[in-house]
Design an enzyme around this catalytic site. Structure first.
Site, mmCIF file in Angstrom:
data_model
loop_
_atom_site.group_PDB
_atom_site.id
_atom_site.type_symbol
_atom_site.label_atom_id
_atom_site.label_comp_id
_atom_site.label_asym_id
_atom_site.label_seq_id
_atom_site.Cartn_x
_atom_site.Cartn_y
_atom_site.Cartn_z
ATOM 1 N N LYS A 1 1.014 -13.017 7.760
ATOM 2 C CA LYS A 1 -0.049 -12.214 7.175
ATOM 3 C C LYS A 1 -0.505 -12.958 5.932
ATOM 4 O O LYS A 1 0.213 -13.034 4.936
ATOM 5 C CB LYS A 1 0.457 -10.815 6.824
ATOM 6 C CG LYS A 1 -0.614 -9.950 6.176
ATOM 7 C CD LYS A 1 -0.013 -8.765 5.448
ATOM 8 C CE LYS A 1 -1.110 -8.068 4.644
ATOM 9 N NZ LYS A 1 -0.559 -7.115 3.663
ATOM 10 N N THR B 1 0.820 -1.204 0.000
ATOM 11 C CA THR B 1 0.000 0.000 0.000
ATOM 12 C C THR B 1 0.858 1.259 0.000
ATOM 13 O O THR B 1 0.420 2.317 -0.462
ATOM 14 C CB THR B 1 -0.942 0.000 1.218
ATOM 15 O OG1 THR B 1 -1.568 -1.278 1.325
ATOM 16 C CG2 THR B 1 -2.013 1.055 1.099
ATOM 17 N N TYR C 1 4.677 -12.879 4.910
ATOM 18 C CA TYR C 1 3.658 -12.197 4.106
ATOM 19 C C TYR C 1 3.371 -13.060 2.894
ATOM 20 O O TYR C 1 4.136 -13.060 1.922
ATOM 21 C CB TYR C 1 4.196 -10.816 3.715
ATOM 22 C CG TYR C 1 3.286 -9.932 2.913
ATOM 23 C CD1 TYR C 1 1.929 -10.203 2.734
ATOM 24 C CD2 TYR C 1 3.798 -8.778 2.318
ATOM 25 C CE1 TYR C 1 1.120 -9.365 1.999
ATOM 26 C CE2 TYR C 1 2.995 -7.922 1.575
ATOM 27 C CZ TYR C 1 1.652 -8.218 1.420
ATOM 28 O OH TYR C 1 0.862 -7.376 0.687
#
Length: 289
Positions: free
Chosen positions: A162, A46, A134
């Site tokens: 995650k 992001t 991740y």
């Protein structure tokens, strides 16, 4: 290290000349802290890390650490195509004062489970910080499968994953097969399912512009265990989450949503372009709803 609450993967605001707008960036960080987030992630997808130079990324780590000043957990994303640059980023994050690292598979390379485990060990050796795996195969091209996790789950610094594959079955598998790893919600439109399966942290993209609403969902499900009310909140947020996850312009959607909520963000860096008008309208409707 226990992950609890919202962890916002903050955007990187840019000026019109596409340089980092540090005045706006400081405002972004302060606003997150004012809403009591459990952590801030710098250098995530992001934050458009893929469009930043190595120097900009290291500078960003140092700036965020100084601005946060220990008021919440600072997680630094240390992902890159070059494995050696990942090590350099991890060292920089440690020197800046990061509390943990977010580590994905290097994109395009398609490493084997053993090769990817070796990459994790190299990062661990360089930084000696807690590592949040991740798993985002849609972007990295490599899934963190059971074979890989078996190789790294016993490492003391590998504390969580995650999970961003978008596969609900993977949530079940991780909880059942690897209870030693903390599960962190990494797919906006599946966050209710993550909470139902015991996740106590949420890497929340919508917290960039709706931290109060994200916190309400988290507290309702995780703190109060009220999934009846949680489903109602999720129903209200789901069109927005779907627009973000499946609209085809993820970064642009997040920055546009920030603008709609009066938050700073600025343009995206190439090769990304401004959002198509139709998607802007869809996003505005979802935010309003």
């Amino acid at each position: 290290m226990q992950l609890e609450g919202l962890y916002t993967p903050v955007i990187t605001p840019f000026n019109s000349d596409l340089s980092i707008d540090y005045a706006a960036y400081g405002e972004v960080l302060d606003w997150q802290l004012s809403h009591g987030v459990g952590g801030i992630i710098v250098g995530g997808s992001t934050g458009e890390f893929f469009s930043l130079t190595l120097a900009e990324r290291c500078e960003q780590f140092a700036y965020a650490a100084d601005r946060i000043a220990g008021r919440c957990t600072l997680v630094c994303g240390v992902n890159d195509l070059l494995a050696t640059q990942c090590v350099e980023l991890a060292t920089s994050a440690r020197q800046a004062g990061a509390n943990a690292l977010l580590l994905a598979a290097p994109p395009y390379i398609l490493p084997s489970a053993t090769e990817l485990a070796g990459h994790v060990r190299a990062i661990d050796d360089a930084a000696d910080l807690p590592i949040i795996l991740y798993n985002y195969p849609a972007r990295s091209g490599t899934a963190m499968d059971d074979g890989f996790i078996k190789e790294v789950a016993g490492m003391p610094n590998v504390i969580a994953i995650k999970e961003s594959s978008g596969d609900i079955g993977r949530i079940h598998q991780l909880v059942s097969r690897f209870p030693e790893l903390q599960l962190s919600a990494g797919a906006e439109d599946l966050v209710l399912e993550f909470f139902a399966w015991g996740a106590r942290s949420w890497v929340s993209v919508i917290a960039n512009f709706m931290p109060r609403q994200a916190a309400a969902l988290y507290e309702c499900c995780v703190v109060d265990g009220d999934f009846v009310r949680g489903r109602l909140i999720m129903q209200a947020l789901l069109p927005l989450m779907h627009c973000l996850e499946h609209g085809g312009a993820f970064i642009q959607c997040v920055k546009q949503a920030c603008a709609l909520r009066g938050r700073p963000g600025g343009p995206v860096r190439p090769p990304l372009l401004a959002m198509p008008g139709v998607l802007q309208q869809q996003l505005a409707a979802a935010v309003d709803d």
